[in-house]
Design an enzyme around this catalytic site. Structure first.
Site, PDB file in Angstrom:
ATOM      1  NE  ARG A  26      -6.868   7.066   1.209  1.00  0.00           N
ATOM      2  CZ  ARG A  26      -7.619   7.724   2.090  1.00  0.00           C
ATOM      3  NH1 ARG A  26      -8.810   7.293   2.406  1.00  0.00           N
ATOM      4  NH2 ARG A  26      -7.149   8.800   2.671  1.00  0.00           N
ATOM      5  NE  ARG A  30     -10.887   2.421   5.112  1.00  0.00           N
ATOM      6  CZ  ARG A  30     -11.294   3.600   5.556  1.00  0.00           C
ATOM      7  NH1 ARG A  30     -11.751   3.709   6.762  1.00  0.00           N
ATOM      8  NH2 ARG A  30     -11.259   4.671   4.785  1.00  0.00           N
ATOM      9  NE  ARG A  39      -6.802   0.356   9.486  1.00  0.00           N
ATOM     10  CZ  ARG A  39      -6.774   0.830  10.720  1.00  0.00           C
ATOM     11  NH1 ARG A  39      -6.515   0.035  11.724  1.00  0.00           N
ATOM     12  NH2 ARG A  39      -6.977   2.120  10.950  1.00  0.00           N
ATOM     13  CG  ASP A  76      -2.541   9.796   5.816  1.00  0.00           C
ATOM     14  OD1 ASP A  76      -3.470   9.066   5.454  1.00  0.00           O
ATOM     15  OD2 ASP A  76      -2.674  11.024   6.014  1.00  0.00           O
ATOM     16  CE1 TYR A 152      -7.568  16.674   7.500  1.00  0.00           C
ATOM     17  CE2 TYR A 152      -6.182  16.957   5.560  1.00  0.00           C
ATOM     18  CZ  TYR A 152      -7.312  16.430   6.167  1.00  0.00           C
ATOM     19  OH  TYR A 152      -8.188  15.669   5.440  1.00  0.00           O
TER      20      TYR A 152
HETATM   21  O1  CP3 Z   1      -3.747   3.699  -1.875  1.00  0.00           O
HETATM   22  C1  CP3 Z   1      -3.354   4.873  -1.756  1.00  0.00           C
HETATM   23  O2  CP3 Z   1      -3.907   5.822  -2.355  1.00  0.00           O
HETATM   24  C2  CP3 Z   1      -2.091   5.137  -0.948  1.00  0.00           C
HETATM   25  C3  CP3 Z   1      -2.238   5.456   0.427  1.00  0.00           C
HETATM   26  C4  CP3 Z   1      -2.860   6.766   0.893  1.00  0.00           C
HETATM   27  C5  CP3 Z   1      -3.543   6.866   2.138  1.00  0.00           C
HETATM   28  N1  CP3 Z   1      -3.831   8.169   2.367  1.00  0.00           N
HETATM   29  C6  CP3 Z   1      -3.832   5.739   3.048  1.00  0.00           C
HETATM   30  C7  CP3 Z   1      -4.949   5.862   3.987  1.00  0.00           C
HETATM   31  C8  CP3 Z   1      -2.823   8.042   0.353  1.00  0.00           C
HETATM   32  C9  CP3 Z   1      -2.266   8.502  -0.979  1.00  0.00           C
HETATM   33  C10 CP3 Z   1      -3.435   8.932   1.299  1.00  0.00           C
HETATM   34  C11 CP3 Z   1      -3.512  10.401   1.113  1.00  0.00           C
HETATM   35  C12 CP3 Z   1      -4.381  11.188   1.985  1.00  0.00           C
HETATM   36  N2  CP3 Z   1      -4.540  11.069   3.336  1.00  0.00           N
HETATM   37  C13 CP3 Z   1      -5.132  12.305   1.550  1.00  0.00           C
HETATM   38  C14 CP3 Z   1      -5.170  12.833   0.155  1.00  0.00           C
HETATM   39  C15 CP3 Z   1      -6.062  12.057  -0.727  1.00  0.00           C
HETATM   40  C16 CP3 Z   1      -7.536  12.263  -0.465  1.00  0.00           C
HETATM   41  O3  CP3 Z   1      -8.175  11.282  -0.053  1.00  0.00           O
HETATM   42  O4  CP3 Z   1      -8.033  13.364  -0.703  1.00  0.00           O
HETATM   43  C17 CP3 Z   1      -5.804  12.827   2.673  1.00  0.00           C
HETATM   44  C18 CP3 Z   1      -6.746  14.009   2.694  1.00  0.00           C
HETATM   45  C19 CP3 Z   1      -5.405  12.052   3.798  1.00  0.00           C
HETATM   46  C20 CP3 Z   1      -5.805  12.222   5.218  1.00  0.00           C
HETATM   47  C21 CP3 Z   1      -6.578  11.068   5.698  1.00  0.00           C
HETATM   48  N3  CP3 Z   1      -6.056   9.796   5.901  1.00  0.00           N
HETATM   49  C22 CP3 Z   1      -7.957  11.038   6.041  1.00  0.00           C
HETATM   50  C23 CP3 Z   1      -8.894  12.227   5.950  1.00  0.00           C
HETATM   51  C24 CP3 Z   1      -8.237   9.730   6.465  1.00  0.00           C
HETATM   52  C25 CP3 Z   1      -9.527   9.233   7.055  1.00  0.00           C
HETATM   53  C26 CP3 Z   1     -10.569   8.984   6.033  1.00  0.00           C
HETATM   54  C27 CP3 Z   1     -10.709   7.526   5.724  1.00  0.00           C
HETATM   55  O5  CP3 Z   1     -10.738   7.179   4.540  1.00  0.00           O
HETATM   56  O6  CP3 Z   1     -10.827   6.751   6.689  1.00  0.00           O
HETATM   57  C28 CP3 Z   1      -7.050   8.960   6.322  1.00  0.00           C
HETATM   58  C29 CP3 Z   1      -6.882   7.524   6.637  1.00  0.00           C
HETATM   59  C30 CP3 Z   1      -6.312   6.635   5.577  1.00  0.00           C
HETATM   60  N4  CP3 Z   1      -5.216   6.915   4.821  1.00  0.00           N
HETATM   61  C31 CP3 Z   1      -6.775   5.326   5.239  1.00  0.00           C
HETATM   62  C32 CP3 Z   1      -5.918   4.846   4.243  1.00  0.00           C
HETATM   63  C33 CP3 Z   1      -5.947   3.500   3.580  1.00  0.00           C
HETATM   64  C34 CP3 Z   1      -7.934   4.593   5.882  1.00  0.00           C
HETATM   65  C35 CP3 Z   1      -7.577   4.255   7.281  1.00  0.00           C
HETATM   66  C36 CP3 Z   1      -7.757   2.835   7.693  1.00  0.00           C
HETATM   67  O7  CP3 Z   1      -7.198   1.893   7.125  1.00  0.00           O
HETATM   68  O8  CP3 Z   1      -8.451   2.708   8.690  1.00  0.00           O
END
Ligand code: CP3
Length: 341
Positions: A26, A30, A39, A76, A152
């Site tokens: 991540r 943010r 974003r 994602d 999911y």
């Molecule tokens: O920087 C990185 O790691 C690359 C980008 C990346 C994102 N999601 C962007 C993202 C990666 C590798 C993921 C993988 C992902 N997505 C996983 C596996 C990793 C983990 O965290 O266990 C999972 C379970 C998801 C599903 C997902 N996406 C969830 C549950 C959420 C909401 C939770 C949150 O943090 O808000 C997301 C949203 C998400 N994916 C964000 C980002 C940067 C945040 C959303 C935003 O910008 O508002």
């Protein structure tokens, strides 16, 4: 083309390195005001993910701002369920939400096996990012592990227990295997496409590994992870990150993966004992980055010393939390880069 910094690839392959590479799960997110600014240009999260220029921009930001040794493509894991026929929404402050979920055999039969072409926006983002990175650091591709995507697709949202998804495993084991197989084939097509588009290494995220028993984990998750490793590891190094499943490190090390991602619940020396000669990646608690600079320096150095210089990729044990101060992240990266083994 030769990469200027190939530390991550050498570490993943078990080759000699001058120091351990460092990147953070991540990192494109943010914690960076620059991420939030990019974003804001998109209507919502999904439109953001589907915009190759914007995805490229935020993928490169942490390389410039944090000085990490790799870029991970901004996308994602949920793009695969969508490409298979289950669209999702990302609800602000809540997370993913699916209008339709998988309930029975008809739902599974109606799902498509995704091809790389169905995810052309990701391929475009990868090609553009590869070009813009200009071979400074490796580009990491990724996908969700089949079990985590299954969770999911059945549950329809995040959950503490994923009890609906587990109910499906217990009551419909054959249908579960059919769905897991379809997700696995889609993921192999997708990751092979990512390799053609330029990724140098891939990571599988099994974020919900920890809700399964050990026996269920091998039957419903690791079996499919292993198939993906066999299909991809002849092409690029593969990292398997199974969150909260440190009991499975030994079995994961018996797959054809190159490196194993660890969360913070396992000690580096214990992980070394059970992982043969695989490379290990991790595993600082993200909450360490709320601590004082002194504490961050001390704990990071202890971790680096415990893992050792070779066959090691420094990272956190899970993604950065949005409220972590980016100066603390920079400090963490700097400690790794300056550490002398
Ligand atoms: O920087 C990185 O790691 C690359 C980008 C990346 C994102 N999601 C962007 C993202 C990666 C590798 C993921 C993988 C992902 N997505 C996983 C596996 C990793 C983990 O965290 O266990 C999972 C379970 C998801 C599903 C997902 N996406 C969830 C549950 C959420 C909401 C939770 C949150 O943090 O808000 C997301 C949203 C998400 N994916 C964000 C980002 C940067 C945040 C959303 C935003 O910008 O508002």
């Amino acid at each position: 083309m030769m990469l200027k910094n190939d530390l991550l690839l050498r570490a993943a392959k078990g080759l000699a390195v001058e120091r351990a590479p460092v990147w953070l799960m991540r990192q494109a997110g943010r914690i960076l005001p620059e991420y939030r600014a990019t974003r804001a240009k998109a209507k919502n999260f999904i439109e953001f993910v589907k915009n190759p220029e914007l995805a490229c921009e935020v993928t490169i930001q942490p390389v410039d701002i944090l000085g990490v040794d790799a870029a991970i493509i901004f996308s994602d894991i949920l793009v695969i369920p969508e490409a298979m026929g289950l669209p999702y929404q990302m609800i602000e402050a809540k997370g993913p939400w699916f209008e339709h979920t998988v309930k029975n055999k008809t739902d599974i039969d109606n799902l498509k096996i995704a091809e790389a072409a169905d995810l052309d926006y990701v391929m475009q983002a990868l090609r553009l990012t590869k070009k813009e990175l200009n071979d400074r650091v490796p580009l990491i591709g990724f996908a969700g592990a089949p079990w985590t995507l299954f969770a999911y697709m059945i549950e329809g949202s995040g959950s503490k227990t994923f009890s609906k998804a587990k109910q499906f495993l217990y009551t419909q084991p054959e249908l579960s295997h059919q769905l897991l197989e379809k997700i696995t084939q889609s993921t192999i097509n997708y990751l092979k496409g990512q390799v053609i588009a330029g990724v140098d290494i891939v990571q599988l995220f099994d974020s919900w590994a920890g809700v399964l028993s050990e026996k269920m984990y091998y039957e419903f998750s690791l079996k499919y992870i292993s198939k993906i490793c066999d299909a991809l590891s002849p092409l690029v190094p593969v990292t398997v990150f199974a969150k909260d499943a440190h009991y499975a490190v030994q079995k994961i090390s018996e797959t054809s993966c190159n490196s194993i991602g660890l969360d913070w619940t396992i000690d580096p020396l214990t992980a070394r004992k059970f992982s043969g000669n695989k490379t290990l990646q991790g595993n600082a608690d993200p909450c360490l980055l709320y601590a004082s600079d002194k504490k961050i320096i001390e704990e990071t150095q202890l971790m680096l010393n415990a893992f050792g210089k070779e066959r090691y990729i420094c990272n956190l044990g899970h993604g950065l939390y949005p409220d972590i101060d980016k100066e603390k992240v920079k400090l963490f990266v700097q400690v790794v880069k300056e550490y002398k083994w």
